[in-house]
Design a protein around this motif. Structure first.
Motif, mmCIF file in Angstrom:
data_model
loop_
_atom_site.group_PDB
_atom_site.id
_atom_site.type_symbol
_atom_site.label_atom_id
_atom_site.label_comp_id
_atom_site.label_asym_id
_atom_site.label_seq_id
_atom_site.Cartn_x
_atom_site.Cartn_y
_atom_site.Cartn_z
ATOM 1 N N LYS A 156 19.070 0.678 46.050
ATOM 2 C CA LYS A 156 20.350 1.392 46.048
ATOM 3 C C LYS A 156 20.323 2.541 47.062
ATOM 4 N N LYS A 157 19.181 3.227 47.164
ATOM 5 C CA LYS A 157 19.065 4.318 48.124
ATOM 6 C C LYS A 157 19.018 3.778 49.554
ATOM 7 N N GLU A 160 22.470 3.112 50.545
ATOM 8 C CA GLU A 160 23.138 4.369 50.879
ATOM 9 C C GLU A 160 22.734 4.830 52.279
ATOM 10 N N GLN A 163 24.575 2.786 54.879
ATOM 11 C CA GLN A 163 25.957 3.229 55.055
ATOM 12 C C GLN A 163 26.037 4.461 55.954
#
Length: 231
Positions: A156-157, A160, A163
């Motif tokens: 998930k990191k 991020e 992005q």
């Protein structure tokens, strides 16, 4: 009462020393008896407790396997009828006020080639260290690359970070490095699990304890002697 040995006569000193040695001998003997008593209790309760826990563990394993067997036809029909995606990790089945949740958990993992992408990212971050603001940015980005206790990145990191790279640093080693990391994502099956709960008459959802840690002890089992005492 404190005794000043310098005020004692030679005979009294000898008697005092003899008494002290005898007391020390008695204390050592008592400690030895206490240690033997502890060993005798452990010899009795450890095998018995281990056997009890082994039985509980075996029964939980049998129950877990039986639940998955019982739900096999239901899940197969659900997948066929409702077009459930093959990557759905959990399935919750409810009837009246009771629910059972079955599924599997995965942990993040990456192939070795992810290390090349990680090196590119760190090399790019090294070019940003120019002032305090950029150092803060580097710190924030590095936190997204922190590994967990098993030495894996958090997917998930990483997403991020991707992005941020796509938005603020396109066509850089940061973007290319994160892309390499993502392309080498290789999640691992962690465990199959079963959870269950029911809604009581007041509308409160109560989980069914399925681990020995989660199970509450009866009220008549008093273990307060193990708790720290207030001064």
């Amino acid at each position: 009462m404190t005794i000043d040995i310098t005020n004692l006569s030679p005979t009294e000193k000898k008697e005092f020393i003899a008494q002290a040695r005898e007391l020390e001998k008695q204390e050592k003997e008592q400690r030895a008896k206490d240690m033997q008593a502890l060993e005798d209790i452990a010899k009795e309760v450890v095998p018995a407790s281990f056997a009890l826990l082994q039985e509980a563990s075996d029964n939980l394993a049998k129950a877990k396997a039986q639940v998955f067997r019982d739900f096999r036809d239901y899940l197969l029909l659900k997948i066929e009828t409702m077009g459930v995606k093959s990557n759905q990790q959990t399935h919750t089945v409810s009837f009246n006020n009771q629910s059972v949740k079955l599924g599997y958990r995965i942990t993040d993992g990456y192939n070795d080639d992810a290390g090349y992408g990680l090196a590119m990212v760190h090399r790019f971050l090294g070019t940003l260290a120019k002032d305090d603001n950029s150092k803060k940015l580097i710190g924030a980005l590095n936190r997204l690359l922190q590994k967990n206790g098993k030495g894996d990145l958090d997917s998930k990191k990483v997403l991020e970070l991707r992005q941020i790279a796509d938005r603020d640093y396109p066509d850089t080693d940061l973007q290319r490095g994160v892309e390499i990391i993502q392309n080498n994502y290789s999640p691992k099956l962690s465990k199959w699990f079963v959870e269950a709960w029911q809604v009581d008459s007041t509308g409160v959802e109560k989980s069914l304890p399925l681990s020995i840690t989660a199970v509450n002890l009866p009220e008549d089992v008093d273990l307060t002697f193990l708790l720290p005492k207030e001064d």
